[in-house]
Design an enzyme around this catalytic site. Structure first.
Site, PDB file in Angstrom:
ATOM      1  N   GLY A   1      30.628 -56.232 -84.902  1.00 32.19           N
ATOM      2  CA  GLY A   1      30.332 -57.230 -85.587  1.00 32.19           C
ATOM      3  C   GLY A   1      29.161 -56.164 -86.315  1.00 32.19           C
TER       4      GLY A   1
ATOM      5  N   LEU B   1      26.321 -57.128 -87.037  1.00 31.50           N
ATOM      6  CA  LEU B   1      24.807 -56.687 -86.508  1.00 31.50           C
ATOM      7  C   LEU B   1      24.760 -56.215 -85.251  1.00 31.50           C
ATOM      8  CD1 LEU B   1      21.696 -56.800 -85.837  1.00 31.50           C
ATOM      9  CD2 LEU B   1      22.463 -59.217 -84.251  1.00 31.50           C
TER      10      LEU B   1
ATOM     11  N   ASP C   1      37.123 -60.577 -73.447  1.00 35.05           N
ATOM     12  CA  ASP C   1      36.550 -61.731 -74.472  1.00 35.05           C
ATOM     13  C   ASP C   1      35.233 -62.487 -73.523  1.00 35.05           C
ATOM     14  OD1 ASP C   1      36.511 -65.188 -75.340  1.00 35.05           O
ATOM     15  OD2 ASP C   1      38.374 -65.252 -75.509  1.00 35.05           O
ATOM     16  N   ILE C   2      34.520 -63.181 -74.252  1.00 37.33           N
ATOM     17  CA  ILE C   2      33.488 -63.498 -73.631  1.00 37.33           C
ATOM     18  C   ILE C   2      33.835 -64.944 -73.037  1.00 37.33           C
ATOM     19  CG2 ILE C   2      31.368 -62.109 -74.938  1.00 37.33           C
ATOM     20  CD1 ILE C   2      30.570 -64.720 -76.550  1.00 37.33           C
TER      21      ILE C   2
ATOM     22  N   ALA D   1      30.222 -63.832 -81.193  1.00 34.34           N
ATOM     23  CA  ALA D   1      30.509 -65.284 -81.434  1.00 34.34           C
ATOM     24  C   ALA D   1      31.282 -65.443 -82.997  1.00 34.34           C
ATOM     25  CB  ALA D   1      29.105 -65.517 -82.586  1.00 34.34           C
ATOM     26  N   TYR D   2      31.533 -66.868 -82.679  1.00 33.97           N
ATOM     27  CA  TYR D   2      32.646 -67.624 -84.098  1.00 33.97           C
ATOM     28  C   TYR D   2      31.471 -67.986 -84.761  1.00 33.97           C
ATOM     29  CZ  TYR D   2      36.449 -70.356 -85.759  1.00 33.97           C
ATOM     30  OH  TYR D   2      37.477 -70.967 -86.199  1.00 33.97           O
TER      31      TYR D   2
ATOM     32  N   THR E   1      21.162 -68.572 -85.310  1.00 32.16           N
ATOM     33  CA  THR E   1      21.485 -68.986 -86.316  1.00 32.16           C
ATOM     34  C   THR E   1      20.123 -69.684 -86.854  1.00 32.16           C
ATOM     35  OG1 THR E   1      22.432 -70.065 -88.516  1.00 32.16           O
ATOM     36  CG2 THR E   1      22.437 -70.430 -85.611  1.00 32.16           C
ATOM     37  N   ASP E   2      19.485 -69.643 -88.424  1.00 34.22           N
ATOM     38  CA  ASP E   2      18.808 -70.676 -88.502  1.00 34.22           C
ATOM     39  C   ASP E   2      19.233 -72.023 -89.221  1.00 34.22           C
ATOM     40  OD1 ASP E   2      20.754 -69.544 -90.773  1.00 34.22           O
ATOM     41  OD2 ASP E   2      19.635 -69.937 -92.528  1.00 34.22           O
TER      42      ASP E   2
ATOM     43  N   TYR F   1      29.260 -75.135 -86.068  1.00 35.83           N
ATOM     44  CA  TYR F   1      28.536 -73.583 -85.889  1.00 35.83           C
ATOM     45  C   TYR F   1      27.019 -74.264 -85.243  1.00 35.83           C
ATOM     46  CZ  TYR F   1      27.162 -69.343 -86.736  1.00 35.83           C
ATOM     47  OH  TYR F   1      26.648 -68.158 -86.830  1.00 35.83           O
TER      48      TYR F   1
HETATM   49  N1  LIG Z   1      26.742 -63.753 -90.337  1.00 34.75           N
HETATM   50  C1  LIG Z   1      25.428 -64.806 -90.292  1.00 34.75           C
HETATM   51  O1  LIG Z   1      25.234 -64.492 -92.082  1.00 34.75           O
HETATM   52  C2  LIG Z   1      24.538 -65.385 -89.473  1.00 34.75           C
HETATM   53  C3  LIG Z   1      23.614 -65.317 -89.346  1.00 34.75           C
HETATM   54  C4  LIG Z   1      22.785 -65.968 -88.429  1.00 34.75           C
HETATM   55  C5  LIG Z   1      22.415 -65.747 -87.372  1.00 34.75           C
HETATM   56  N2  LIG Z   1      24.498 -64.737 -87.306  1.00 34.75           N
HETATM   57  C6  LIG Z   1      24.805 -64.534 -85.985  1.00 34.75           C
HETATM   58  O2  LIG Z   1      24.163 -62.959 -85.510  1.00 34.75           O
HETATM   59  C7  LIG Z   1      25.232 -62.900 -84.979  1.00 34.75           C
HETATM   60  C8  LIG Z   1      26.226 -61.467 -85.432  1.00 34.75           C
HETATM   61  O3  LIG Z   1      26.805 -62.236 -86.136  1.00 34.75           O
HETATM   62  P1  LIG Z   1      27.717 -61.284 -87.356  1.00 34.75           P
HETATM   63  O4  LIG Z   1      28.140 -61.467 -88.526  1.00 34.75           O
HETATM   64  O5  LIG Z   1      27.307 -59.325 -87.231  1.00 34.75           O
HETATM   65  O6  LIG Z   1      29.148 -61.394 -87.378  1.00 34.75           O
HETATM   66  P2  LIG Z   1      30.418 -61.103 -86.991  1.00 34.75           P
HETATM   67  O7  LIG Z   1      30.531 -59.814 -87.517  1.00 34.75           O
HETATM   68  O8  LIG Z   1      31.637 -61.826 -87.383  1.00 34.75           O
HETATM   69  O9  LIG Z   1      30.326 -60.704 -85.389  1.00 34.75           O
HETATM   70  C9  LIG Z   1      30.738 -61.206 -83.924  1.00 34.75           C
HETATM   71  C10 LIG Z   1      31.570 -60.171 -83.533  1.00 34.75           C
HETATM   72  O10 LIG Z   1      31.942 -60.891 -81.784  1.00 34.75           O
HETATM   73  C11 LIG Z   1      32.796 -60.817 -81.916  1.00 34.75           C
HETATM   74  N3  LIG Z   1      33.475 -61.796 -80.975  1.00 34.75           N
HETATM   75  C12 LIG Z   1      34.367 -63.328 -81.620  1.00 34.75           C
HETATM   76  N4  LIG Z   1      34.688 -64.401 -80.343  1.00 34.75           N
HETATM   77  C13 LIG Z   1      34.404 -63.628 -79.330  1.00 34.75           C
HETATM   78  C14 LIG Z   1      35.125 -63.294 -78.137  1.00 34.75           C
HETATM   79  N5  LIG Z   1      35.166 -64.230 -77.770  1.00 34.75           N
HETATM   80  N6  LIG Z   1      34.787 -63.053 -77.368  1.00 34.75           N
HETATM   81  C15 LIG Z   1      33.955 -61.359 -77.446  1.00 34.75           C
HETATM   82  N7  LIG Z   1      33.849 -60.896 -78.871  1.00 34.75           N
HETATM   83  C16 LIG Z   1      34.162 -61.985 -79.733  1.00 34.75           C
HETATM   84  C17 LIG Z   1      33.743 -60.572 -83.010  1.00 34.75           C
HETATM   85  O11 LIG Z   1      35.301 -59.708 -83.299  1.00 34.75           O
HETATM   86  P3  LIG Z   1      36.685 -60.692 -84.202  1.00 34.75           P
HETATM   87  O12 LIG Z   1      35.833 -60.291 -85.491  1.00 34.75           O
HETATM   88  O13 LIG Z   1      37.355 -59.989 -83.809  1.00 34.75           O
HETATM   89  O14 LIG Z   1      36.325 -61.830 -83.906  1.00 34.75           O
HETATM   90  C18 LIG Z   1      32.517 -59.947 -83.615  1.00 34.75           C
HETATM   91  O15 LIG Z   1      32.791 -58.310 -84.320  1.00 34.75           O
HETATM   92  C19 LIG Z   1      26.203 -64.223 -84.181  1.00 34.75           C
HETATM   93  O16 LIG Z   1      25.360 -64.468 -82.608  1.00 34.75           O
HETATM   94  C20 LIG Z   1      25.670 -65.285 -85.456  1.00 34.75           C
HETATM   95  O17 LIG Z   1      26.367 -66.649 -85.186  1.00 34.75           O
HETATM   96  C21 LIG Z   1      24.903 -64.702 -87.877  1.00 34.75           C
END
Ligand SMILES: NC(=O)c1ccc[n+]([C@@H]2O[C@H](COP(=O)([O-])OP(=O)(O)OC[C@H]3O[C@@H](n4cnc5c(N)ncnc54)[C@H](OP(=O)(O)O)[C@@H]3O)[C@@H](O)[C@H]2O)c1
Length: 291
Positions: free
Chosen positions: A10, A12, A34-35, A58-59, A99-100, A126
């Site tokens: 992902g 991060l 899958d987690i 995360a989703y 998350t915020d 979410y």
């Molecule tokens: N994005 C934002 O703006 C944001 C803001 C605040 C906090 N966060 C938090 O920061 C973290 C990282 O976010 P990110 O932007 O890096 O998200 P991301 O790019 O979507 O990365 C999340 C990863 O988790 C994988 N994943 C999803 N469901 C899964 C499951 N059931 N089992 C195993 N892996 C799974 C996804 O795989 P697939 O893509 O193949 O589904 C993806 O590679 C998350 O916890 C999110 O809640 C994000």
């Protein structure tokens, strides 16, 4: 240290793998398992016995979470619970990403940054499901750090992996002469590269508990879009609109700025301003050929 990272491809997760490559890494992606599958995650953690587990999986699709409530809770709440139980089993440090969007659901408008000591009150599925995950982590794993961040943009989003707001704006900017962007939601955009640097520091400490980590400064999606066009040299006219004029399936907080208050108490250096971080993102994209 031996470090297991979920969501390793992902936005991060990708930067964490780069940042922590001097350690022994166990990067897990959805292709590995899958987690939500407790026996998979327990086996992965217990057989590898990492010192540290970083749960980024995360989703994250905020609007889709409204339509797929069960999936949101399964991944963001029960998935985090599974990781927490297995981490506790081997006494590992669990650094979980939050998350915020656990804030912003109050009736009266909030315009003071939220500290780690404020009471969460989400306004969408979410945020609710992520908050449920945070609570599992707090209650089920003694050695935990919960990092709350916001509006992430990272290079993996520019490599066709999931995308991010910056890439969406660049695509729209190259297709249209004018775009309408919401101007009444305020937050702090955060570069995953900067967040990964702070996480690399935190896992070397015993700063257990919740810690907010965002780039400094605040903006609306409109301000963010204007800066993106400027960085990209695009002349696209960005028109500010209200959330009422741009309805989405998920409600979003009008204000979700996170005060990096713990970092101040711990004398950690303030994160650079989001505009500087955005500039660095463009430079990294250029360097990696993702322009
Ligand atoms: N994005 C934002 O703006 C944001 C803001 C605040 C906090 N966060 C938090 O920061 C973290 C990282 O976010 P990110 O932007 O890096 O998200 P991301 O790019 O979507 O990365 C999340 C990863 O988790 C994988 N994943 C999803 N469901 C899964 C499951 N059931 N089992 C195993 N892996 C799974 C996804 O795989 P697939 O893509 O193949 O589904 C993806 O590679 C998350 O916890 C999110 O809640 C994000």
């Amino acid at each position: 240290m031996k470090i297991l990272i979920t969501g390793a491809n992902g936005q991060l997760g990708t930067d964490l793998c780069r940042m922590l490559n001097g350690h022994q890494l166990i990067p897990l992606t959805i292709d590995d398992g899958d987690i939500c599958d407790f026996s998979f995650i327990k086996r992965a953690i217990v057989s590898n016995r990492p010192d540290v587990i970083i749960n980024t999986a995360a989703y994250v699709r905020v609007d889709d979470c409204e339509d797929n409530r069960d999936l949101a809770y399964r991944v963001n709440a029960l998935g985090a619970r599974n990781v927490a139980v297995a981490a506790e089993d081997i006494n590992a440090l669990l650094l979980h990403i939050s998350t915020d969007y656990v804030f912003g659901g109050e009736k009266e408008s909030h315009n003071q940054p939220y500290t780690e000591f404020d009471h969460p009150f989400p306004c969408n599925t979410y945020g609710e499901s992520k908050l449920a995950g945070d609570n599992y982590v707090k209650h089920l794993c003694r050695r935990h750090i919960i990092v709350r961040s916001s509006a992430l943009f990272g290079i993996a989003g520019a490599m066709g992996k999931g995308g991010n707001f910056v890439e969406t704006m660049l695509r729209l900017g190259s297709e249209k002469d004018e775009i309408r962007v919401v101007n009444d939601q305020v937050f702090s955009p955060t570069f995953t590269y900067d967040l990964a640097i702070r996480i690399a520091q935190l896992i070397e400490t015993e700063y257990y508990g919740v810690i907010n980590v965002t780039n400094s400064g605040t903006c609306s999606w409109y301000d963010f879009a204007v800066e993106i066009m400027k960085e990209a040299g695009l002349n696209t006219h960005v028109i500010p609109v209200s959330s009422a004029e741009y309805p989405t399936r998920a409600r979003r907080p009008a204000y979700s700025v996170l005060d990096n208050y713990q970092a101040k108490l711990l004398n950690l250096k303030e994160m650079r301003p989001w505009k500087e971080a955005l500039h660095a993102y463009f430079k990294q994209k250029q360097a990696t050929g993702n322009v």
